[in-house]
Design an enzyme around this catalytic site. Structure first.
Site, PDB file in Angstrom:
ATOM      1  N   ARG A  26       9.629   4.529 -10.782  1.00 16.03           N
ATOM      2  CA  ARG A  26       8.859   4.554  -9.651  1.00 16.03           C
ATOM      3  C   ARG A  26       8.631   5.791 -10.314  1.00 16.03           C
ATOM      4  O   ARG A  26       8.045   7.011  -9.648  1.00 16.03           O
ATOM      5  CB  ARG A  26       9.607   5.409  -8.972  1.00 16.03           C
ATOM      6  CG  ARG A  26      10.784   4.075  -8.405  1.00 16.03           C
ATOM      7  CD  ARG A  26      10.149   2.853  -7.914  1.00 16.03           C
ATOM      8  NE  ARG A  26       8.925   3.149  -6.796  1.00 16.03           N
ATOM      9  CZ  ARG A  26       9.704   2.859  -4.765  1.00 16.03           C
ATOM     10  NH1 ARG A  26      10.104   2.802  -4.310  1.00 16.03           N
ATOM     11  NH2 ARG A  26       8.996   3.372  -4.584  1.00 16.03           N
ATOM     12  N   ARG A  30       4.152   9.314  -6.499  1.00 13.69           N
ATOM     13  CA  ARG A  30       5.659   9.173  -5.967  1.00 13.69           C
ATOM     14  C   ARG A  30       5.594  11.102  -6.233  1.00 13.69           C
ATOM     15  O   ARG A  30       5.707  11.889  -5.306  1.00 13.69           O
ATOM     16  CB  ARG A  30       7.090   9.009  -6.012  1.00 13.69           C
ATOM     17  CG  ARG A  30       7.135   7.456  -5.281  1.00 13.69           C
ATOM     18  CD  ARG A  30       9.044   7.732  -5.440  1.00 13.69           C
ATOM     19  NE  ARG A  30       9.496   7.144  -4.168  1.00 13.69           N
ATOM     20  CZ  ARG A  30      10.613   6.473  -4.427  1.00 13.69           C
ATOM     21  NH1 ARG A  30      11.953   6.813  -5.250  1.00 13.69           N
ATOM     22  NH2 ARG A  30      11.217   5.883  -3.096  1.00 13.69           N
ATOM     23  N   ARG A  39      -5.059   9.221  -4.665  1.00 19.08           N
ATOM     24  CA  ARG A  39      -4.298   7.929  -3.319  1.00 19.08           C
ATOM     25  C   ARG A  39      -5.488   8.737  -1.800  1.00 19.08           C
ATOM     26  O   ARG A  39      -5.914   7.954  -1.444  1.00 19.08           O
ATOM     27  CB  ARG A  39      -2.855   8.334  -3.254  1.00 19.08           C
ATOM     28  CG  ARG A  39      -3.217   7.182  -2.372  1.00 19.08           C
ATOM     29  CD  ARG A  39      -1.250   7.264  -1.199  1.00 19.08           C
ATOM     30  NE  ARG A  39      -0.800   9.034  -1.107  1.00 19.08           N
ATOM     31  CZ  ARG A  39      -0.090   9.375  -0.747  1.00 19.08           C
ATOM     32  NH1 ARG A  39       1.186   8.206  -0.227  1.00 19.08           N
ATOM     33  NH2 ARG A  39       0.417  10.034   0.097  1.00 19.08           N
ATOM     34  N   ASP A  76       3.909  -2.320  -6.611  1.00 14.50           N
ATOM     35  CA  ASP A  76       4.768  -3.206  -5.535  1.00 14.50           C
ATOM     36  C   ASP A  76       5.343  -3.730  -5.272  1.00 14.50           C
ATOM     37  O   ASP A  76       4.179  -5.404  -5.214  1.00 14.50           O
ATOM     38  CB  ASP A  76       4.410  -2.157  -4.057  1.00 14.50           C
ATOM     39  CG  ASP A  76       5.421  -1.933  -3.074  1.00 14.50           C
ATOM     40  OD1 ASP A  76       5.445  -0.247  -3.554  1.00 14.50           O
ATOM     41  OD2 ASP A  76       6.519  -2.766  -2.921  1.00 14.50           O
ATOM     42  N   TYR A 154      13.312  -8.487   2.834  1.00 14.09           N
ATOM     43  CA  TYR A 154      12.055  -7.959   3.465  1.00 14.09           C
ATOM     44  C   TYR A 154      11.035  -9.390   4.306  1.00 14.09           C
ATOM     45  O   TYR A 154      10.815  -8.630   5.672  1.00 14.09           O
ATOM     46  CB  TYR A 154      11.001  -7.309   2.249  1.00 14.09           C
ATOM     47  CG  TYR A 154      11.012  -6.070   1.924  1.00 14.09           C
ATOM     48  CD1 TYR A 154      11.494  -4.641   2.451  1.00 14.09           C
ATOM     49  CD2 TYR A 154      11.518  -6.228   0.671  1.00 14.09           C
ATOM     50  CE1 TYR A 154      11.272  -3.643   2.743  1.00 14.09           C
ATOM     51  CE2 TYR A 154      12.287  -4.748   0.160  1.00 14.09           C
ATOM     52  CZ  TYR A 154      11.893  -3.300   0.819  1.00 14.09           C
ATOM     53  OH  TYR A 154      12.152  -1.961   1.024  1.00 14.09           O
TER      54      TYR A 154
END
Ligand code: CP3
Length: 345
Positions: A26, A30, A39, A76, A154
């Site tokens: 990651r 982050r 972003r 992702d 998920y």
């Protein structure tokens, strides 16, 4: 393209290395303010994932800013269930959210597997191509996917959970449906990883983030079986399997056709080595929370971890993804300590 730094590939293959390679799960996104700026300029996480030029930019940021020995493509694991028919959103402070989920055979219409992966996930492949070009061989690029079990969690649950009890419920109440869905995810994942390699990924990692919610027998039946298919199918580049919380299955994971086994921070390196043997590389496993301590302490804890290695077959990483509020300066201390460490073997 020739790589100027291929340490991580050599470590994965068990070849000679002059120092241990280091990167962080990651690392893209982050923690870096530079990431947040990109972003914000695009509107949000998904926009960033789906805009290859920008995904490439944030993939390269940790190479420039932190000095890691590998880049991991900014994307992702949830792009796979989305390509299969379940659209996701990322809700601020809450995490992933799927409007539709799989509960019955009827819902398998949202779990397509016979489609052109290179077309539906072209934005990821394009990001890999752009990144690869921009990196210009500075460090290898890691491609990735979620393990079928984690993606299944998920697709059944629709969001994060501490227990994934809906997903586990299905393996008791409708194991046939569970296996059908898991094999569909596996088929797509193999095609997807191969497409990433074709686009320029030098190695791939499979994240089984929710391995820890299954018992050993169920893990063998509902996860390992599918990881085995993936590991055997990917022959082009080194494969890393990271199954968080799967301590009791570590020996079985190491028997699959992989190069590297990821360790979370609960696992003891010496015990893990005894279970895994000498023919696989271990990756990990500093506690992500160790990066909240002082610079001197980060250095000490990192050196202690490195001292626990008894061979060259290690890639240094955290035991899970870096936490969002960690000071990037502490990450730099972690990386610098690894780079300054002299291998004794
Ligand atoms: O390693 C990297 O830096 C590459 C990019 C990457 C992301 N997600 C970007 C991301 C990778 C490898 C992942 C994998 C991933 N995604 C996993 C497996 C690894 C793990 O941590 O166990 C899982 C379970 C997910 C699902 C997911 N995506 C969650 C639970 C969340 C929300 C909370 C969070 O920050 O993890 C996401 C969103 C996400 N994926 C973000 C990033 C940078 C945060 C989005 C943002 O705030 O900008």
């Amino acid at each position: 393209m020739d790589l100027k730094n291929n340490l991580i590939l050599r470590a994965a293959k068990g070849e000679s290395i002059e120092r241990y390679p280091v990167w962080l799960m990651r690392q893209a996104g982050r923690i870096l303010p530079e990431y947040r700026a990109v972003r914000a300029s695009l509107g949000g996480f998904k926009e960033l994932v789906e805009t290859p030029e920008f995904a490439a930019e944030v993939t390269i940021q940790p190479v420039d800013i932190l000095g890691v020995d590998a880049a991991i493509i900014f994307s992702d694991i949830l792009v796979v269930p989305e390509a299969m028919g379940l659209e996701y959103q990322l809700i601020e402070k809450k995490g992933p959210w799927f409007e539709k989920t799989i509960k019955t055979e009827e819902d398998l219409k949202y779990a397509e597997f016979d489609f052109d992966v290179e077309d539906r996930l072209s934005y990821v492949l394009e990001a890999i191509k752009i990144t690869s070009k921009a990196l210009d061989g500075r460090v290898p690029l890691i491609g990735f996917a979620g393990a079928p079990w984690t993606i299944f969690c998920y697709m059944i649950e629709g969001h994060g959970s501490k227990t994934f009890s809906e997903a586990r419920k299905m393996i008791y109440t409708n194991p046939k449906l569970a296996h059908e869905l898991l094999s569909r995810i596996t088929k797509v994942t193999i095609k997807y990883l191969k497409a990433q390699i074709k686009a320029g990924a030098h190695m791939v990692q499979v994240f089984d983030s929710w391995a820890g919610v299954l018992g050993t027998g169920q893990y063998a039946e509902f996860s390992l079986k599918y990881l085995e298919q993936i590991a055997s199918a990917i022959t082009e580049v080194p494969v890393t399997l990271f199954a968080k919380g799967a301590y009791s299955s570590l020996g079985a994971i190491a028997k699959l056709d992989c190069n590297t086994v990821g360790l979370d921070w609960n696992m003891d390196v010496a015990e893990a080595r005894a279970l895994v043997g000498e023919t696989r590389t271990l990756q990990g496993n500093l506690d992500p929370c160790a990066l909240y301590s002082s610079h001197a302490e980060v250095e000490l804890l990192t050196n202690n971890l490195l001292d626990s290695f008894k061979s060259k077959r290690h890639i240094v990483n955290l035991g899970h993804g870096v936490y969002p509020d960690v000071d990037p300066e502490k990450v730099k201390t972690f990386i610098k300590t690894v780079k300054n460490y002299e291998i004794k073997y």
